[in-house]
Design a protein around this motif. Structure first.
Motif, PDB file in Angstrom:
ATOM      1  N   LEU A 245     102.706  36.771  12.582  1.00  0.00           N
ATOM      2  CA  LEU A 245     102.240  37.705  11.555  1.00  0.00           C
ATOM      3  C   LEU A 245     102.736  39.140  11.754  1.00  0.00           C
ATOM      4  N   PRO A 246     102.556  39.766  12.935  1.00  0.00           N
ATOM      5  CA  PRO A 246     103.034  41.153  13.068  1.00  0.00           C
ATOM      6  C   PRO A 246     104.549  41.275  12.986  1.00  0.00           C
ATOM      7  N   ILE A 247     105.274  40.211  13.354  1.00  0.00           N
ATOM      8  CA  ILE A 247     106.730  40.241  13.261  1.00  0.00           C
ATOM      9  C   ILE A 247     107.150  40.268  11.790  1.00  0.00           C
ATOM     10  N   LEU A 248     106.516  39.440  10.969  1.00  0.00           N
ATOM     11  CA  LEU A 248     106.804  39.438   9.537  1.00  0.00           C
ATOM     12  C   LEU A 248     106.356  40.745   8.886  1.00  0.00           C
ATOM     13  N   ASN A 249     105.230  41.290   9.338  1.00  0.00           N
ATOM     14  CA  ASN A 249     104.773  42.578   8.812  1.00  0.00           C
ATOM     15  C   ASN A 249     105.796  43.672   9.096  1.00  0.00           C
ATOM     16  N   ARG A 250     106.398  43.620  10.281  1.00  0.00           N
ATOM     17  CA  ARG A 250     107.413  44.624  10.613  1.00  0.00           C
ATOM     18  C   ARG A 250     108.642  44.468   9.716  1.00  0.00           C
ATOM     19  N   LEU A 251     109.056  43.231   9.463  1.00  0.00           N
ATOM     20  CA  LEU A 251     110.186  43.014   8.554  1.00  0.00           C
ATOM     21  C   LEU A 251     109.890  43.609   7.183  1.00  0.00           C
ATOM     22  N   LEU A 252     108.661  43.434   6.721  1.00  0.00           N
ATOM     23  CA  LEU A 252     108.271  43.973   5.423  1.00  0.00           C
ATOM     24  C   LEU A 252     108.319  45.495   5.438  1.00  0.00           C
ATOM     25  N   GLU A 253     107.781  46.099   6.478  1.00  0.00           N
ATOM     26  CA  GLU A 253     107.778  47.559   6.595  1.00  0.00           C
ATOM     27  C   GLU A 253     109.192  48.109   6.690  1.00  0.00           C
ATOM     28  N   ASP A 254     110.078  47.363   7.356  1.00  0.00           N
ATOM     29  CA  ASP A 254     111.466  47.804   7.528  1.00  0.00           C
ATOM     30  C   ASP A 254     112.342  47.440   6.333  1.00  0.00           C
ATOM     31  N   LYS A 255     111.737  46.932   5.277  1.00  0.00           N
ATOM     32  CA  LYS A 255     112.446  46.570   4.039  1.00  0.00           C
ATOM     33  C   LYS A 255     113.490  45.485   4.280  1.00  0.00           C
ATOM     34  N   ARG A 256     113.158  44.555   5.162  1.00  0.00           N
ATOM     35  CA  ARG A 256     114.080  43.449   5.455  1.00  0.00           C
ATOM     36  C   ARG A 256     113.600  42.128   4.857  1.00  0.00           C
ATOM     37  N   ILE A 257     112.586  42.208   3.998  1.00  0.00           N
ATOM     38  CA  ILE A 257     112.201  41.073   3.161  1.00  0.00           C
ATOM     39  C   ILE A 257     112.479  41.502   1.729  1.00  0.00           C
ATOM     40  N   ALA A 258     113.497  40.906   1.117  1.00  0.00           N
ATOM     41  CA  ALA A 258     113.920  41.303  -0.230  1.00  0.00           C
ATOM     42  C   ALA A 258     113.131  40.522  -1.271  1.00  0.00           C
ATOM     43  N   ARG A 259     112.560  41.232  -2.219  1.00  0.00           N
ATOM     44  CA  ARG A 259     111.777  40.612  -3.286  1.00  0.00           C
ATOM     45  C   ARG A 259     112.319  41.075  -4.631  1.00  0.00           C
ATOM     46  N   GLU A 260     112.680  40.120  -5.471  1.00  0.00           N
ATOM     47  CA  GLU A 260     113.185  40.467  -6.800  1.00  0.00           C
ATOM     48  C   GLU A 260     112.280  39.871  -7.863  1.00  0.00           C
ATOM     49  N   TYR A 261     111.938  40.681  -8.845  1.00  0.00           N
ATOM     50  CA  TYR A 261     111.038  40.286  -9.918  1.00  0.00           C
ATOM     51  C   TYR A 261     111.787  40.297 -11.251  1.00  0.00           C
ATOM     52  N   LEU A 262     111.360  39.430 -12.149  1.00  0.00           N
ATOM     53  CA  LEU A 262     111.788  39.488 -13.537  1.00  0.00           C
ATOM     54  C   LEU A 262     110.625  40.019 -14.359  1.00  0.00           C
ATOM     55  N   ALA A 263     110.923  40.921 -15.285  1.00  0.00           N
ATOM     56  CA  ALA A 263     109.869  41.518 -16.100  1.00  0.00           C
ATOM     57  C   ALA A 263     110.348  41.638 -17.544  1.00  0.00           C
ATOM     58  N   LEU A 264     109.478  41.310 -18.468  1.00  0.00           N
ATOM     59  CA  LEU A 264     109.747  41.543 -19.888  1.00  0.00           C
ATOM     60  C   LEU A 264     108.952  42.771 -20.291  1.00  0.00           C
ATOM     61  N   CYS A 265     109.668  43.817 -20.666  1.00  0.00           N
ATOM     62  CA  CYS A 265     108.989  45.071 -20.960  1.00  0.00           C
ATOM     63  C   CYS A 265     109.388  45.589 -22.338  1.00  0.00           C
ATOM     64  N   GLN A 266     108.621  46.535 -22.809  1.00  0.00           N
ATOM     65  CA  GLN A 266     108.813  47.039 -24.163  1.00  0.00           C
ATOM     66  C   GLN A 266     109.967  48.027 -24.244  1.00  0.00           C
ATOM     67  N   GLY A 267     110.658  47.997 -25.379  1.00  0.00           N
ATOM     68  CA  GLY A 267     111.685  48.996 -25.639  1.00  0.00           C
ATOM     69  C   GLY A 267     113.057  48.630 -25.113  1.00  0.00           C
ATOM     70  N   THR A 268     113.969  49.573 -25.240  1.00  0.00           N
ATOM     71  CA  THR A 268     115.351  49.391 -24.802  1.00  0.00           C
ATOM     72  C   THR A 268     115.703  50.410 -23.728  1.00  0.00           C
ATOM     73  N   PHE A 269     116.752  50.107 -22.973  1.00  0.00           N
ATOM     74  CA  PHE A 269     117.172  50.975 -21.871  1.00  0.00           C
ATOM     75  C   PHE A 269     118.530  51.595 -22.196  1.00  0.00           C
ATOM     76  N   ALA A 270     118.656  52.881 -21.933  1.00  0.00           N
ATOM     77  CA  ALA A 270     119.900  53.589 -22.205  1.00  0.00           C
ATOM     78  C   ALA A 270     120.927  53.372 -21.108  1.00  0.00           C
ATOM     79  N   GLN A 271     120.479  52.902 -19.941  1.00  0.00           N
ATOM     80  CA  GLN A 271     121.398  52.685 -18.831  1.00  0.00           C
ATOM     81  C   GLN A 271     121.157  51.330 -18.189  1.00  0.00           C
ATOM     82  N   LYS A 272     122.194  50.813 -17.550  1.00  0.00           N
ATOM     83  CA  LYS A 272     122.133  49.480 -16.949  1.00  0.00           C
ATOM     84  C   LYS A 272     121.217  49.463 -15.740  1.00  0.00           C
ATOM     85  N   GLN A 273     121.260  50.509 -14.927  1.00  0.00           N
ATOM     86  CA  GLN A 273     120.472  50.549 -13.704  1.00  0.00           C
ATOM     87  C   GLN A 273     119.788  51.899 -13.556  1.00  0.00           C
ATOM     88  N   LEU A 274     118.591  51.886 -13.006  1.00  0.00           N
ATOM     89  CA  LEU A 274     117.901  53.121 -12.690  1.00  0.00           C
ATOM     90  C   LEU A 274     116.943  52.886 -11.521  1.00  0.00           C
TER      91      LEU A 274
END
Length: 287
Positions: free
Chosen positions: A146-175
């Motif tokens: 558990l603390p080893i995995l917690n450290r990975l999370l704190e160090d941003k070494r567990i990558a999490r990607e989400y898909l979201a459907l949101c309102q409106g349009t975006f003027a740029q590809k990435q922000l």
């Protein structure tokens, strides 16, 4: 608990002391027990604390009940668990929407209880998903990892990607959204952007495609604040479709899904990457 851990080839050379203290993050008191009880062995031999540990060695650790007292929680329904990955130390499952990650009271049954029933032992929360959010979520199967995995999370070494459907349009590809997030003074359920007193929060957003009046985006988290994606996008005028707290646009469910989770296993250094699907999320995209 007894673990036999092969030292992977890519692990840097270090002493037994450095391995247990700096890499495995074993608390001082438990390290003392391991040393005095001679419950650390390398290749079957009790080792000096300053002895080197090399690639290919076989590390054995034995923990007594007093080291990690057994924690017991009510078991849930194993049939509700969709496994994405599992090994001796961790499990990743696909959380359905409408289910809490863990209960607020000791007797409340949530995903943690179902996962514990599925595994056959008490598991531990590494990170959480909002009740309305579905997708990939990681649990530790023992208090050693558990603390080893917690450290990975704190160090941003567990990558999490989400898909979201949101309102409106975006003027740029990435922000990248960096607004600090704090509690709403008037509604304890909600969070708000509070750049003066809030906690640092970073969300990377990638526009994927236009879907009628809405947009499908991918979000990567650098931090894990409560409602982070929901608050950040709502603040930008792109509230999530179906969000009961931050949107006026109703839908059968909150259109947020944790579709990918990746990490390097801290003990084997194996690359783990899983993808989760949600029929209800996919159905929401077609409406």
């Amino acid at each position: 608990m007894h673990f036999t851990i092969p030292i992977p080839d890519s692990l840097p050379a270090m002493t037994v002391k450095e391995l247990l203290e700096d890499y495995f993050l074993i608390p001082r008191k438990i390290r003392h027990f391991l040393r005095t009880k001679k419950q650390v062995r390398v290749n079957g031999q009790v080792m000096n604390w300053q002895s080197p540990v090399c690639a290919g060695d076989l590390l054995e650790l034995t923990f007594d009940e007093e080291d990690y007292p057994e924690k017991s929680i009510p078991l849930g329904d194993a049939r509700l668990v969709e496994e994405l990955y599992q090994d001796e130390h961790l499990i990743i499952v696909n959380k359905p929407e409408g289910m809490k990650t863990h209960g607020n009271e000791p007797t409340e049954i949530a995903l943690l209880n179902h996962v514990s029933a599925y595994v056959g032992q008490t598991c531990y929360v590494v990170h959480r998903l909002d009740m309305e959010t579905s997708g990939a979520i990681l649990f530790a199967k023992n208090p050693f990892i558990l603390p080893i995995l917690n450290r990975l999370l704190e160090d941003k070494r567990i990558a999490r990607e989400y898909l979201a459907l949101c309102q409106g349009t975006f003027a740029q590809k990435q922000l990248t959204l960096r607004h600090k997030i704090g509690r709403d003074r008037y509604d304890r359920r909600k969070r708000v952007v509070d750049n003066r007193k809030g906690q640092a929060a970073v969300t990377h957003v990638t526009f994927l495609k236009k879907m009628g009046e809405n947009s499908l985006v991918a979000c990567q988290l650098e931090t894990g604040r409560t409602h982070q994606i929901r608050v950040h996008l709502a603040h930008e005028g792109h509230a999530l479709v179906g969000d009961p707290l931050y949107s006026q646009k109703t839908a059968p469910r909150l259109m947020l899904h944790a579709h990918k989770l990746s990490l390097t296993h801290p003990l084997t250094l194996k690359e783990i990457s899983v993808e989760a699907r949600s029929q209800s999320f996919e159905a929401g995209l077609k409406e």
